[in-house]
Design an enzyme around this catalytic site. Structure first.
Site, PDB file in Angstrom:
ATOM      1  N   CYS A 185      46.751  -9.768  62.079  1.00 45.81           N
ATOM      2  CA  CYS A 185      46.421 -10.079  63.474  1.00 45.81           C
ATOM      3  C   CYS A 185      45.411 -11.216  63.442  1.00 45.81           C
ATOM      4  O   CYS A 185      45.626 -12.199  62.728  1.00 45.81           O
ATOM      5  CB  CYS A 185      45.915  -8.838  64.214  1.00 45.81           C
ATOM      6  N   ARG A 206      43.917  -4.985  64.680  1.00 40.85           N
ATOM      7  CA  ARG A 206      45.239  -4.588  65.171  1.00 40.85           C
ATOM      8  C   ARG A 206      46.194  -4.348  64.000  1.00 40.85           C
ATOM      9  O   ARG A 206      47.068  -3.473  64.054  1.00 40.85           O
ATOM     10  CB  ARG A 206      45.784  -5.666  66.112  1.00 40.85           C
TER      11      ARG A 206
END
Length: 302
Positions: A260, A265
């Protein structure tokens, strides 16, 4: 003698029934590959006295209310730091994390439950970090704070009494969970490997630029991390998750690398793929876009 056996059996049953080592059967209908690292709100409510809970929300959110007994850590200070080469957001040393765990009274044999206020985004970073360094039992709370607070589970504003510990990681780091930029570069033209970009579609397309360059790694596929949870922040059922990833070519027979911006994430998707879906070979590219996008490594933005 018979009476003693009955009493002994009862005591053993009570002990194991309350043990934090028990798996959470509430996920049986979702079809996950493994639920050892996931607990429901119901299970946690029944085991509050048997686990250590780490809240990784902001201090003001914690002060307004938290799960009873939870201690708080600031995740980007504990589970990220700037590496010697200047790349921000990288995994810190084991000693750095152990010092933070010690400050809130965590011990090596504790069952640790992480939760946050955003569908386990930062919580997954904490769990992944502990997995790398070898903590025996760390788990996520399905639905995190949102589900807990909206479903009449107990909330406290009291600060728990903390006795500092002397936490130490005793095993070598599991580097099989971490990918370097060199490994990502080698994967670009290798059909047996694939990069799962967990950022937003605009970041992937180069419209939302958060480094010197925008775009994505050639050959990577974009599956936004939020696609793995429902409106309540709970993880989707396994068949829905499998469909989401397999439709993008992210299949169990490939080595998968998640990324990410700063590998937060990315750890959420790592958890989904490795733990819930049972992928055998999933690594987090810890440098992620903050490293790749600020270099001269190849990109696409179509």
């Amino acid at each position: 003698m018979k009476k003693l056996l009955i009493i002994g059996t009862f005591i053993i049953g009570v002990f194991f029934g309350c043990s934090s080592g028990d798996s959470d059967s509430s996920f049986d209908q979702r079809g996950y590959s493994n639920t050892d690292k996931l607990v429901s709100a119901e299970w946690l409510n029944e085991n509050l006295e048997n686990v250590k809970i780490i809240d990784v929300r902001k201090v003001e959110e914690y002060d307004l209310g938290h799960i009873p007994g939870a201690v708080r850590l600031t995740p980007n200070e504990v589970f990220q730091w700037e590496a010697e080469n200047g790349v921000k957001g990288m995994l810190p040393s084991g000693d750095h994390i152990a010092k933070a765990l010690s400050s809130v009274g965590i011990n090596e044999n504790d069952t640790v439950i992480f939760y946050d206020g955003n569908s386990n985004l930062w919580a997954s970073r904490g769990l992944w970090a502990l997995e790398v360094y070898g903590h025996k039992d760390s788990r996520l709370l399905d639905g995190a704070w949102v589900y807990w607070s909206e479903n009449d589970y107990p909330i406290s504003t009291d600060s728990p009494s903390i006795s500092e510990s002397n936490y130490k990681f005793t095993s070598s780091p599991n580097t099989n969970l971490i990918a370097s930029w060199e490994e990502i570069l080698d994967s670009v033209d290798d059909p047996s490997k694939i990069v799962c970009d967990t950022r937003s579609p605009d970041e992937y397309a180069g419209k939302d630029v958060r480094a010197d360059r925008g775009g994505h790694i050639p050959g990577s596929e974009n599956v936004n991390w939020v696609n793995a949870v429902d409106a309540s922040g709970q993880f989707l059922e396994a068949d829905k998750l499998s469909s989401i990833y397999e439709n993008k070519g992210i299949k169990t027979d490939k080595a998968v690398y998640t990324l990410c911006q700063t590998a937060v994430r990315a750890t959420h998707t790592w958890f989904v793929l490795q733990e819930l879906l049972g992928y055998d070979n999933v690594k987090v590219y810890d440098g992620s876009w903050i490293e790749w996008g600020n270099s001269d490594l190849p990109i696409e933005n179509k």
